[in-house]
Design a protein around this motif. Structure first.
Motif, PDB file in Angstrom:
ATOM      1  N   GLY A 147     -23.066 -45.607 -24.401  1.00 57.22           N
ATOM      2  CA  GLY A 147     -22.334 -46.227 -23.307  1.00 57.22           C
ATOM      3  C   GLY A 147     -20.843 -45.987 -23.404  1.00 57.22           C
ATOM      4  O   GLY A 147     -20.361 -45.219 -24.234  1.00 57.22           O
ATOM      5  N   ALA A 148     -20.112 -46.671 -22.518  1.00 55.53           N
ATOM      6  CA  ALA A 148     -18.665 -46.490 -22.416  1.00 55.53           C
ATOM      7  C   ALA A 148     -17.942 -47.804 -22.613  1.00 55.53           C
ATOM      8  O   ALA A 148     -18.377 -48.853 -22.131  1.00 55.53           O
ATOM      9  N   VAL A 149     -16.836 -47.730 -23.339  1.00 52.37           N
ATOM     10  CA  VAL A 149     -15.886 -48.827 -23.414  1.00 52.37           C
ATOM     11  C   VAL A 149     -14.765 -48.485 -22.436  1.00 52.37           C
ATOM     12  O   VAL A 149     -14.136 -47.430 -22.551  1.00 52.37           O
ATOM     13  N   ILE A 150     -14.538 -49.344 -21.464  1.00 51.68           N
ATOM     14  CA  ILE A 150     -13.544 -49.072 -20.427  1.00 51.68           C
ATOM     15  C   ILE A 150     -12.288 -49.894 -20.718  1.00 51.68           C
ATOM     16  O   ILE A 150     -12.362 -51.104 -20.953  1.00 51.68           O
ATOM     17  N   VAL A 151     -11.144 -49.213 -20.713  1.00 51.03           N
ATOM     18  CA  VAL A 151      -9.869 -49.846 -21.050  1.00 51.03           C
ATOM     19  C   VAL A 151      -8.997 -49.948 -19.804  1.00 51.03           C
ATOM     20  O   VAL A 151      -8.859 -48.980 -19.047  1.00 51.03           O
ATOM     21  N   THR A 152      -8.412 -51.114 -19.599  1.00 53.68           N
ATOM     22  CA  THR A 152      -7.487 -51.315 -18.490  1.00 53.68           C
ATOM     23  C   THR A 152      -6.306 -52.147 -18.961  1.00 53.68           C
ATOM     24  O   THR A 152      -6.344 -52.734 -20.046  1.00 53.68           O
ATOM     25  N   THR A 153      -5.248 -52.169 -18.166  1.00 51.80           N
ATOM     26  CA  THR A 153      -4.183 -53.149 -18.340  1.00 51.80           C
ATOM     27  C   THR A 153      -4.328 -54.166 -17.216  1.00 51.80           C
ATOM     28  O   THR A 153      -5.049 -53.925 -16.253  1.00 51.80           O
ATOM     29  N   PRO A 154      -3.666 -55.324 -17.312  1.00 57.52           N
ATOM     30  CA  PRO A 154      -3.982 -56.402 -16.367  1.00 57.52           C
ATOM     31  C   PRO A 154      -3.449 -56.235 -14.953  1.00 57.52           C
ATOM     32  O   PRO A 154      -3.906 -56.936 -14.050  1.00 57.52           O
ATOM     33  N   GLN A 155      -2.497 -55.310 -14.710  1.00 59.04           N
ATOM     34  CA  GLN A 155      -1.902 -55.204 -13.380  1.00 59.04           C
ATOM     35  C   GLN A 155      -2.925 -54.763 -12.347  1.00 59.04           C
ATOM     36  O   GLN A 155      -3.830 -53.982 -12.628  1.00 59.04           O
ATOM     37  N   ALA A 156      -2.738 -55.195 -11.125  1.00 59.79           N
ATOM     38  CA  ALA A 156      -3.664 -54.888 -10.033  1.00 59.79           C
ATOM     39  C   ALA A 156      -3.761 -53.389  -9.787  1.00 59.79           C
ATOM     40  O   ALA A 156      -4.849 -52.863  -9.520  1.00 59.79           O
ATOM     41  N   VAL A 157      -2.647 -52.655  -9.905  1.00 60.49           N
ATOM     42  CA  VAL A 157      -2.679 -51.213  -9.642  1.00 60.49           C
ATOM     43  C   VAL A 157      -3.533 -50.486 -10.680  1.00 60.49           C
ATOM     44  O   VAL A 157      -4.225 -49.514 -10.365  1.00 60.49           O
ATOM     45  N   ALA A 158      -3.511 -50.964 -11.926  1.00 60.09           N
ATOM     46  CA  ALA A 158      -4.338 -50.363 -12.978  1.00 60.09           C
ATOM     47  C   ALA A 158      -5.800 -50.711 -12.778  1.00 60.09           C
ATOM     48  O   ALA A 158      -6.685 -49.860 -12.905  1.00 60.09           O
ATOM     49  N   VAL A 159      -6.061 -51.966 -12.443  1.00 62.31           N
ATOM     50  CA  VAL A 159      -7.441 -52.416 -12.252  1.00 62.31           C
ATOM     51  C   VAL A 159      -8.103 -51.650 -11.111  1.00 62.31           C
ATOM     52  O   VAL A 159      -9.283 -51.272 -11.193  1.00 62.31           O
ATOM     53  N   ASP A 160      -7.347 -51.365 -10.039  1.00 63.34           N
ATOM     54  CA  ASP A 160      -7.894 -50.597  -8.918  1.00 63.34           C
ATOM     55  C   ASP A 160      -8.330 -49.207  -9.359  1.00 63.34           C
ATOM     56  O   ASP A 160      -9.373 -48.708  -8.947  1.00 63.34           O
ATOM     57  N   ASP A 161      -7.519 -48.556 -10.193  1.00 63.14           N
ATOM     58  CA  ASP A 161      -7.862 -47.221 -10.690  1.00 63.14           C
ATOM     59  C   ASP A 161      -9.063 -47.280 -11.634  1.00 63.14           C
ATOM     60  O   ASP A 161      -9.933 -46.409 -11.609  1.00 63.14           O
ATOM     61  N   VAL A 162      -9.110 -48.297 -12.472  1.00 64.99           N
ATOM     62  CA  VAL A 162     -10.191 -48.416 -13.441  1.00 64.99           C
ATOM     63  C   VAL A 162     -11.518 -48.722 -12.752  1.00 64.99           C
ATOM     64  O   VAL A 162     -12.587 -48.329 -13.218  1.00 64.99           O
ATOM     65  N   LEU A 163     -11.452 -49.395 -11.617  1.00 63.09           N
ATOM     66  CA  LEU A 163     -12.664 -49.664 -10.843  1.00 63.09           C
ATOM     67  C   LEU A 163     -13.370 -48.353 -10.469  1.00 63.09           C
ATOM     68  O   LEU A 163     -14.603 -48.282 -10.443  1.00 63.09           O
ATOM     69  N   ARG A 164     -12.591 -47.306 -10.213  1.00 64.19           N
ATOM     70  CA  ARG A 164     -13.176 -45.992  -9.897  1.00 64.19           C
ATOM     71  C   ARG A 164     -13.936 -45.435 -11.097  1.00 64.19           C
ATOM     72  O   ARG A 164     -14.926 -44.722 -10.950  1.00 64.19           O
ATOM     73  N   GLU A 165     -13.467 -45.759 -12.303  1.00 62.79           N
ATOM     74  CA  GLU A 165     -14.163 -45.314 -13.520  1.00 62.79           C
ATOM     75  C   GLU A 165     -15.501 -46.027 -13.654  1.00 62.79           C
ATOM     76  O   GLU A 165     -16.492 -45.437 -14.095  1.00 62.79           O
ATOM     77  N   VAL A 166     -15.544 -47.292 -13.279  1.00 62.55           N
ATOM     78  CA  VAL A 166     -16.809 -48.029 -13.284  1.00 62.55           C
ATOM     79  C   VAL A 166     -17.794 -47.370 -12.321  1.00 62.55           C
ATOM     80  O   VAL A 166     -18.980 -47.180 -12.645  1.00 62.55           O
ATOM     81  N   THR A 167     -17.303 -46.991 -11.142  1.00 63.32           N
ATOM     82  CA  THR A 167     -18.151 -46.303 -10.161  1.00 63.32           C
ATOM     83  C   THR A 167     -18.657 -44.980 -10.710  1.00 63.32           C
ATOM     84  O   THR A 167     -19.829 -44.622 -10.538  1.00 63.32           O
ATOM     85  N   PHE A 168     -17.781 -44.242 -11.421  1.00 65.93           N
ATOM     86  CA  PHE A 168     -18.169 -42.968 -12.035  1.00 65.93           C
ATOM     87  C   PHE A 168     -19.296 -43.181 -13.034  1.00 65.93           C
ATOM     88  O   PHE A 168     -20.281 -42.430 -13.058  1.00 65.93           O
ATOM     89  N   CYS A 169     -19.172 -44.186 -13.873  1.00 65.03           N
ATOM     90  CA  CYS A 169     -20.204 -44.469 -14.876  1.00 65.03           C
ATOM     91  C   CYS A 169     -21.546 -44.758 -14.212  1.00 65.03           C
ATOM     92  O   CYS A 169     -22.593 -44.272 -14.653  1.00 65.03           O
ATOM     93  N   ARG A 170     -21.525 -45.538 -13.156  1.00 68.27           N
ATOM     94  CA  ARG A 170     -22.778 -45.900 -12.503  1.00 68.27           C
ATOM     95  C   ARG A 170     -23.390 -44.717 -11.756  1.00 68.27           C
ATOM     96  O   ARG A 170     -24.613 -44.580 -11.699  1.00 68.27           O
ATOM     97  N   LYS A 171     -22.559 -43.838 -11.215  1.00 66.82           N
ATOM     98  CA  LYS A 171     -23.084 -42.657 -10.537  1.00 66.82           C
ATOM     99  C   LYS A 171     -23.691 -41.665 -11.519  1.00 66.82           C
ATOM    100  O   LYS A 171     -24.647 -40.956 -11.194  1.00 66.82           O
ATOM    101  N   THR A 172     -23.136 -41.590 -12.728  1.00 65.03           N
ATOM    102  CA  THR A 172     -23.609 -40.627 -13.730  1.00 65.03           C
ATOM    103  C   THR A 172     -24.586 -41.239 -14.727  1.00 65.03           C
ATOM    104  O   THR A 172     -25.048 -40.556 -15.639  1.00 65.03           O
ATOM    105  N   GLY A 173     -24.893 -42.516 -14.570  1.00 66.70           N
ATOM    106  CA  GLY A 173     -25.874 -43.160 -15.438  1.00 66.70           C
ATOM    107  C   GLY A 173     -25.376 -43.534 -16.812  1.00 66.70           C
ATOM    108  O   GLY A 173     -26.179 -43.689 -17.748  1.00 66.70           O
TER     109      GLY A 173
END
Length: 260
Positions: A147-173
């Motif tokens: 699996g993946a450990v996903i790292v973010t910082t607390p700001q909203a702009v960072a969280v928005d970008d990291v959300l795309r990484e979550v989508t990537f993980c789910r699309k690639t299994g």
């Protein structure tokens, strides 16, 4: 070369500068301290910081009849490290490559390095969800990715970008082990009070929204910053710190996902 690798953990983020390499390094050191044999692969070709963080700059990768022999961070050879930083003549040289050349180098890292029998291979990835990530996943088809450990910082702009990484993980299994919120507050070196100079809670809110485990908040701590280029585990140097507790929790989560 990956046949001897028992488990693979990716460290991901859709955002640059959130501390993926620090998390990758401390995760590898924590696993080593727990008695595992670990490999740490730095596939951030344009910003290879793992050699610096482990105090391995200037070390050389050697060629054997089997392939590239990684650099070992300890005398017991329980932590093997591979990074393009070992292949550059000068640490200040820029890697000005197009996609196909970067893809070819990552394939070599995954297929031509003599990892031998290791318990965990930690892969530190560059920001984004592009060529490098796809190449890693294509070459891990024969190996179960824990699996993946996903790292973010607390700001909203960072969280928005990291959300795309979550989508990537789910699309690639790719299973998501959990989310770490880094740079969450600043710990005063005098009074030890934590002040939220950026904001706080963005990583936890993201974890709750996408329904994955929240692994904890890592504050900006000057005591931790002093360890940046020494290659020392936080479990050894600051065993009672919040960061040490987070990495113990992370090891428990990884072990739990392995058993599942």
């Amino acid at each position: 070369m990956l046949e001897g690798v028992k488990h693979v953990v990716l460290v991901l983020s859709g955002k640059g500068g959130v501390g993926k390499s620090t998390v990758s390094t401390q995760l590898a050191l924590t696993l080593k301290e727990a008695g595992f044999k670990v490999g740490l692969l730095d596939v951030d070709l344009c910003g290879p910081s793992i050699p610096y963080l482990l105090n391995l700059e200037g070390k050389d990768v050697h060629q054997s009849t089997k392939g590239w022999v990684p650099v070992y961070a300890d005398e017991e050879q329980k932590l093997a490290v591979m990074s393009i930083g070992f292949l550059l003549k000068n640490r200040n040289d820029g890697v000005v490559w197009r996609g196909p050349k970067k893809t070819g180098m990552i394939k070599q890292f995954l297929t031509d390095v003599v990892w031998e029998d290791i318990d965990y291979l930690i892969i530190d990835t560059p920001p984004g969800t592009s060529d490098e990530h796809i190449t890693v996943m294509e070459n891990l088809r024969s190996v179960k990715c824990d699996g993946a450990v996903i790292v973010t910082t607390p700001q909203a702009v960072a969280v928005d970008d990291v959300l795309r990484e979550v989508t990537f993980c789910r699309k690639t299994g790719i299973p998501i082990i959990g989310i770490v919120e880094n740079m969450s507050g600043f710990v005063c070196p005098t009074c030890s009070e934590c002040t939220n100079i950026f904001s706080s809670g963005g990583g936890q809110a993201l974890a709750e929204m996408v329904k994955v485990p929240f692994l904890g908040r890592i504050p900006i701590d000057p005591a931790v910053g002093k360890l940046a280029d020494k290659g020392q585990s936080i479990l050894v140097t600051l065993p009672d710190s919040e960061l040490a507790r987070i990495f113990r929790r992370l090891i428990e989560q990884i072990t739990r996902s392995k058993e599942a």
